[in-house]
Design a protein around this motif. Structure first.
Motif, PDB file in Angstrom:
ATOM      1  N   GLY A 262       0.812  -1.216   0.000  1.00 42.07           N
ATOM      2  CA  GLY A 262       0.000   0.000   0.000  1.00 42.07           C
ATOM      3  C   GLY A 262       0.837   1.255   0.000  1.00 42.07           C
ATOM      4  O   GLY A 262       0.525   2.250  -0.682  1.00 42.07           O
ATOM      5  N   ASP A 263       1.939   1.225   0.753  1.00 37.66           N
ATOM      6  CA  ASP A 263       2.822   2.389   0.833  1.00 37.66           C
ATOM      7  C   ASP A 263       3.502   2.693  -0.488  1.00 37.66           C
ATOM      8  O   ASP A 263       3.873   3.843  -0.758  1.00 37.66           O
ATOM      9  CB  ASP A 263       3.888   2.173   1.909  1.00 37.66           C
ATOM     10  CG  ASP A 263       3.321   2.202   3.316  1.00 37.66           C
ATOM     11  OD1 ASP A 263       2.112   2.465   3.466  1.00 37.66           O
ATOM     12  OD2 ASP A 263       4.087   1.950   4.273  1.00 37.66           O
ATOM     13  N   ARG A 264       3.708   1.681  -1.320  1.00 42.29           N
ATOM     14  CA  ARG A 264       4.335   1.920  -2.622  1.00 42.29           C
ATOM     15  C   ARG A 264       3.485   2.883  -3.447  1.00 42.29           C
ATOM     16  O   ARG A 264       4.016   3.717  -4.187  1.00 42.29           O
ATOM     17  CB  ARG A 264       4.505   0.604  -3.380  1.00 42.29           C
ATOM     18  CG  ARG A 264       5.404  -0.392  -2.684  1.00 42.29           C
ATOM     19  CD  ARG A 264       5.419  -1.742  -3.404  1.00 42.29           C
ATOM     20  NE  ARG A 264       5.898  -2.796  -2.517  1.00 42.29           N
ATOM     21  CZ  ARG A 264       5.936  -4.087  -2.816  1.00 42.29           C
ATOM     22  NH1 ARG A 264       5.524  -4.484  -4.023  1.00 42.29           N
ATOM     23  NH2 ARG A 264       6.360  -4.967  -1.942  1.00 42.29           N
ATOM     24  N   ALA A 265       2.188   2.780  -3.312  1.00 40.71           N
ATOM     25  CA  ALA A 265       1.282   3.665  -4.033  1.00 40.71           C
ATOM     26  C   ALA A 265       1.182   5.037  -3.377  1.00 40.71           C
ATOM     27  O   ALA A 265       1.315   6.076  -4.033  1.00 40.71           O
ATOM     28  CB  ALA A 265      -0.100   3.029  -4.136  1.00 40.71           C
ATOM     29  N   LYS A 289      -7.050   0.599  -1.452  1.00 42.28           N
ATOM     30  CA  LYS A 289      -7.494   0.806  -0.067  1.00 42.28           C
ATOM     31  C   LYS A 289      -6.558   1.759   0.665  1.00 42.28           C
ATOM     32  O   LYS A 289      -6.999   2.619   1.432  1.00 42.28           O
ATOM     33  CB  LYS A 289      -7.567  -0.539   0.659  1.00 42.28           C
ATOM     34  CG  LYS A 289      -8.723  -1.418   0.209  1.00 42.28           C
ATOM     35  CD  LYS A 289      -8.701  -2.769   0.918  1.00 42.28           C
ATOM     36  CE  LYS A 289      -9.825  -3.664   0.426  1.00 42.28           C
ATOM     37  NZ  LYS A 289      -9.775  -5.010   1.072  1.00 42.28           N
ATOM     38  N   ALA A 290      -5.250   1.605   0.428  1.00 41.81           N
ATOM     39  CA  ALA A 290      -4.279   2.478   1.084  1.00 41.81           C
ATOM     40  C   ALA A 290      -4.444   3.927   0.626  1.00 41.81           C
ATOM     41  O   ALA A 290      -4.371   4.862   1.435  1.00 41.81           O
ATOM     42  CB  ALA A 290      -2.862   1.985   0.798  1.00 41.81           C
ATOM     43  N   ILE A 291      -4.667   4.113  -0.672  1.00 41.65           N
ATOM     44  CA  ILE A 291      -4.876   5.466  -1.198  1.00 41.65           C
ATOM     45  C   ILE A 291      -6.135   6.079  -0.596  1.00 41.65           C
ATOM     46  O   ILE A 291      -6.125   7.239  -0.144  1.00 41.65           O
ATOM     47  CB  ILE A 291      -4.966   5.432  -2.733  1.00 41.65           C
ATOM     48  CG1 ILE A 291      -3.608   5.058  -3.337  1.00 41.65           C
ATOM     49  CG2 ILE A 291      -5.428   6.788  -3.278  1.00 41.65           C
ATOM     50  CD1 ILE A 291      -3.661   4.743  -4.821  1.00 41.65           C
ATOM     51  N   ALA A 292      -7.229   5.316  -0.572  1.00 40.61           N
ATOM     52  CA  ALA A 292      -8.489   5.832  -0.032  1.00 40.61           C
ATOM     53  C   ALA A 292      -8.370   6.155   1.453  1.00 40.61           C
ATOM     54  O   ALA A 292      -8.883   7.186   1.929  1.00 40.61           O
ATOM     55  CB  ALA A 292      -9.602   4.810  -0.267  1.00 40.61           C
ATOM     56  N   ARG A 293      -7.681   5.304   2.181  1.00 42.81           N
ATOM     57  CA  ARG A 293      -7.524   5.513   3.623  1.00 42.81           C
ATOM     58  C   ARG A 293      -6.717   6.781   3.908  1.00 42.81           C
ATOM     59  O   ARG A 293      -7.095   7.605   4.741  1.00 42.81           O
ATOM     60  CB  ARG A 293      -6.852   4.292   4.239  1.00 42.81           C
ATOM     61  CG  ARG A 293      -6.744   4.312   5.741  1.00 42.81           C
ATOM     62  CD  ARG A 293      -6.421   2.923   6.295  1.00 42.81           C
ATOM     63  NE  ARG A 293      -5.259   2.330   5.635  1.00 42.81           N
ATOM     64  CZ  ARG A 293      -5.319   1.244   4.873  1.00 42.81           C
ATOM     65  NH1 ARG A 293      -6.477   0.642   4.639  1.00 42.81           N
ATOM     66  NH2 ARG A 293      -4.212   0.750   4.328  1.00 42.81           N
ATOM     67  N   THR A 300      -4.057  17.261   2.534  1.00 41.74           N
ATOM     68  CA  THR A 300      -2.944  17.476   1.606  1.00 41.74           C
ATOM     69  C   THR A 300      -2.838  16.327   0.608  1.00 41.74           C
ATOM     70  O   THR A 300      -2.704  16.541  -0.601  1.00 41.74           O
ATOM     71  CB  THR A 300      -1.618  17.610   2.376  1.00 41.74           C
ATOM     72  OG1 THR A 300      -1.689  18.751   3.230  1.00 41.74           O
ATOM     73  CG2 THR A 300      -0.439  17.762   1.413  1.00 41.74           C
ATOM     74  N   PHE A 301      -2.919  15.105   1.130  1.00 41.48           N
ATOM     75  CA  PHE A 301      -2.830  13.948   0.243  1.00 41.48           C
ATOM     76  C   PHE A 301      -4.046  13.874  -0.673  1.00 41.48           C
ATOM     77  O   PHE A 301      -3.931  13.497  -1.839  1.00 41.48           O
ATOM     78  CB  PHE A 301      -2.711  12.655   1.054  1.00 41.48           C
ATOM     79  CG  PHE A 301      -2.480  11.433   0.213  1.00 41.48           C
ATOM     80  CD1 PHE A 301      -1.261  11.213  -0.403  1.00 41.48           C
ATOM     81  CD2 PHE A 301      -3.495  10.497   0.029  1.00 41.48           C
ATOM     82  CE1 PHE A 301      -1.039  10.093  -1.200  1.00 41.48           C
ATOM     83  CE2 PHE A 301      -3.290   9.366  -0.757  1.00 41.48           C
ATOM     84  CZ  PHE A 301      -2.052   9.171  -1.375  1.00 41.48           C
TER      85      PHE A 301
END
Length: 325
Positions: A262-265, A289-293, A300-301
């Motif tokens: 998830g962190d890679r994205a 899921k990681a991006i949405a979270r 900012t994100f």
């Protein structure tokens, strides 16, 4: 953007594209069915993507030509392409790109803009070993052929991608296979080896791929694809580039195996990137899921995600893949 191997199911992936609203698919693993076969597969995938899918291939030439068979020319290596001159290069690339277009491919992850010093040569595992650079040791020479490749691709309405920013020519290790030898301790702001990337951008390349190597003179902490100093700083601010930025593979590549999927994205988008490319389509759910979270937790994100999405949508609109009312 997720990968599809010849042994994979395009029907299954088309369903995944539709369910997860994926933005692109890349053909990997070497396909030999020819343009007619690939066109049928591309059409199936496009149906899942509502007609707006970026369908990619690594069609450089030589040992890096993912699509072969009836309708596809046998492309020489970049090193051999440069023997013919830039006018011939532009004309040949236009012809090769027309073949991609007939196969339903909308984006080519080429040309390579890396310059390999003659002192390293074939010891450079990702580029020099496979003769993927146009002119050994000459950033100026590579720049002329990168620009010609970009012009030929655009003439056939196939999106070119200049890679691997800010350059893989000075490393020895292949980031797909190892973390050893993947640090370039020389490249800095204003480095002459940036010339081929600048030439590709000036020729109209709408996509730049960022490498997963390390460049401590640019950023001592992060690999290039996770570095805002490289993407937002060097590429966007210093070089004035405002187009789409895509990762090198973050699915199977050894260089990023120590980073949670998830962190890679999220780290790439936070650094200023736009399209996350994973060879492993099964990773998409975790990344989404990681991006949405993170988007829900950080204003900012959220802005960075929206900015990235807008760049990709603009690319698709400019390429005729969607219309905006």
């Amino acid at each position: 953007m997720v990968g599809l191997q010849p042994t994979g199911s395009s029907t299954r992936l088309a369903a995944q594209v539709k369910a997860q609203h994926l933005g692109g698919v890349i053909y990997l693993g070497g396909w030999s069915g020819g343009t007619a076969s690939m066109a049928r597969i591309s059409a199936r995938l496009q149906k899942g993507g509502g007609g707006s899918l970026l369908i990619a291939a690594d069609q450089e030439g030589g040992q890096v030509q993912q699509l072969k068979g009836p309708g596809f020319s046998q492309m020489p290596s970049a090193r051999a392409q440069s023997d013919k001159g830039t006018k011939a290069e532009e004309a040949n690339v236009r012809e090769w790109s027309q073949e991609l277009a007939k196969a339903g491919v909308t984006i080519n992850l080429a040309p390579v803009a890396d310059t390999v010093p003659t002192s390293i040569g074939a010891a450079n595992q990702p580029i020099g070993r496979y003769r993927r650079d146009f002119v050994p040791g000459s950033a100026k020479g590579n720049a002329t052929y990168v620009a010609a490749f970009v012009r030929g691709s655009l003439a056939a309405d196939v999106i070119p991608t200049v890679k691997h920013f800010p350059g893989l020519g000075r490393v020895t290790g292949n980031t797909d296979l190892t973390t050893v030898g993947t640090t370039d301790s020389t490249t800095d702001v204003g480095d002459p080896y940036l010339q081929p990337f600048e030439a590709g951008i000036e020729a109209g390349a709408p996509v730049v791929m960022v490498s997963s190597a390390r460049y401590p003179k640019l950023d001592a902490e992060n690999r290039a694809m996770f570095s805002s100093k490289v993407i937002d700083g060097l590429l966007r601010d210093d070089l004035g580039y405002d187009g789409v930025v895509i990762t090198d593979d973050v699915g199977a590549a050894k260089a990023v195996q120590g980073v949670p999927v998830g962190d890679r994205a999220t780290r790439f988008i936070a650094a200023g990137g736009d399209i996350v490319l994973t060879a492993d389509a099964d990773q998409a759910a975790t990344m989404l899921k990681a991006i949405a979270r993170k988007r829900a937790a950080s204003a900012t994100f959220a802005t960075q995600v929206d900015t990235a999405a807008a760049r990709v949508l603009d690319l698709k609109a400019d390429s005729g893949l969607l219309t905006c009312d």
